[in-house]
Design a protein around this motif. Structure first.
Motif, PDB file in Angstrom:
ATOM      1  N   TYR A  78      27.366  37.903  63.711  1.00 21.26           N
ATOM      2  CA  TYR A  78      26.813  38.138  62.387  1.00 21.26           C
ATOM      3  C   TYR A  78      25.471  38.838  62.502  1.00 21.26           C
ATOM      4  CZ  TYR A  78      30.202  34.484  61.356  1.00 21.26           C
ATOM      5  OH  TYR A  78      31.351  33.745  61.260  1.00 21.26           O
ATOM      6  N   LEU A  79      25.156  39.639  61.499  1.00 18.20           N
ATOM      7  CA  LEU A  79      23.840  40.259  61.410  1.00 18.20           C
ATOM      8  C   LEU A  79      23.297  39.968  60.017  1.00 18.20           C
ATOM      9  CD1 LEU A  79      21.781  42.036  62.943  1.00 18.20           C
ATOM     10  CD2 LEU A  79      22.725  43.991  61.698  1.00 18.20           C
ATOM     11  N   GLN A  80      22.349  39.040  59.951  1.00 21.07           N
ATOM     12  CA  GLN A  80      21.683  38.740  58.701  1.00 21.07           C
ATOM     13  C   GLN A  80      20.527  39.702  58.539  1.00 21.07           C
ATOM     14  OE1 GLN A  80      22.394  36.403  56.246  1.00 21.07           O
ATOM     15  NE2 GLN A  80      20.753  37.425  55.120  1.00 21.07           N
ATOM     16  N   MET A  81      20.561  40.476  57.462  1.00 23.54           N
ATOM     17  CA  MET A  81      19.545  41.496  57.230  1.00 23.54           C
ATOM     18  C   MET A  81      18.752  41.121  55.992  1.00 23.54           C
ATOM     19  SD  MET A  81      21.817  44.915  58.065  1.00 23.54           S
ATOM     20  CE  MET A  81      22.873  44.691  56.637  1.00 23.54           C
ATOM     21  N   ASN A  82      17.485  40.827  56.189  1.00 27.67           N
ATOM     22  CA  ASN A  82      16.594  40.455  55.086  1.00 27.67           C
ATOM     23  C   ASN A  82      15.553  41.542  54.871  1.00 27.67           C
ATOM     24  OD1 ASN A  82      17.933  37.956  54.869  1.00 27.67           O
ATOM     25  ND2 ASN A  82      16.526  37.000  56.326  1.00 27.67           N
TER      26      ASN A  82
END
Length: 123
Positions: A78-82
């Protein structure tokens, strides 16, 4: 080996998105991660995670805003991009390394690539 990426979309400046990539292969890869390519630019490294140790590596441009994680049982990364910015707009490609021993900052270290998922950040 197939990599199935999902989660891209159109968001506004400052928003968040989470990308997912599921790998279908006979074993757990050494590493999985993401590269991206913006229109008219070269493909660039974003983030990688070691599927053996959990160590993570990030491009300077995303450090502190993006978080890569993995679920080895599901063979998914997963890549959580904030706090997304317009300059994050690009096609994001999931990658997997089943060989190991090479620099993960180089796209040539990854033999397996998923289809791109488009992330568009509007200002």
């Amino acid at each position: 080996v197939q990599l199935q990426a999902s989660g891209g979309g159109l968001v506004q400046d400052g928003a968040s998105l989470r990308l997912s990539c599921a790998a279908s292969g006979p074993s757990v890869p050494y590493g999985m991660g993401w590269f991206r390519q913006a229109p008219g630019k070269e493909r660039e490294f974003v983030a990688v995670i070691s599927c053996r140790t959990g160590n993570t590596y990030y491009a300077d441009s995303v450090e502190g805003r993006f978080t890569i994680s993995r679920d080895n049982a599901e063979n998914t990364v997963y890549l959580q991009m904030n706090n997304l910015k317009p300059e994050d707009t690009a096609d994001y490609y999931c990658v997997a390394d089943y060989v190991g021993g090479n620099s993960w900052y180089r796209s040539t270290s990854f033999a397996y690539w998923g289809q791109g998922t488009l992330v568009t950040v509007s200002s």
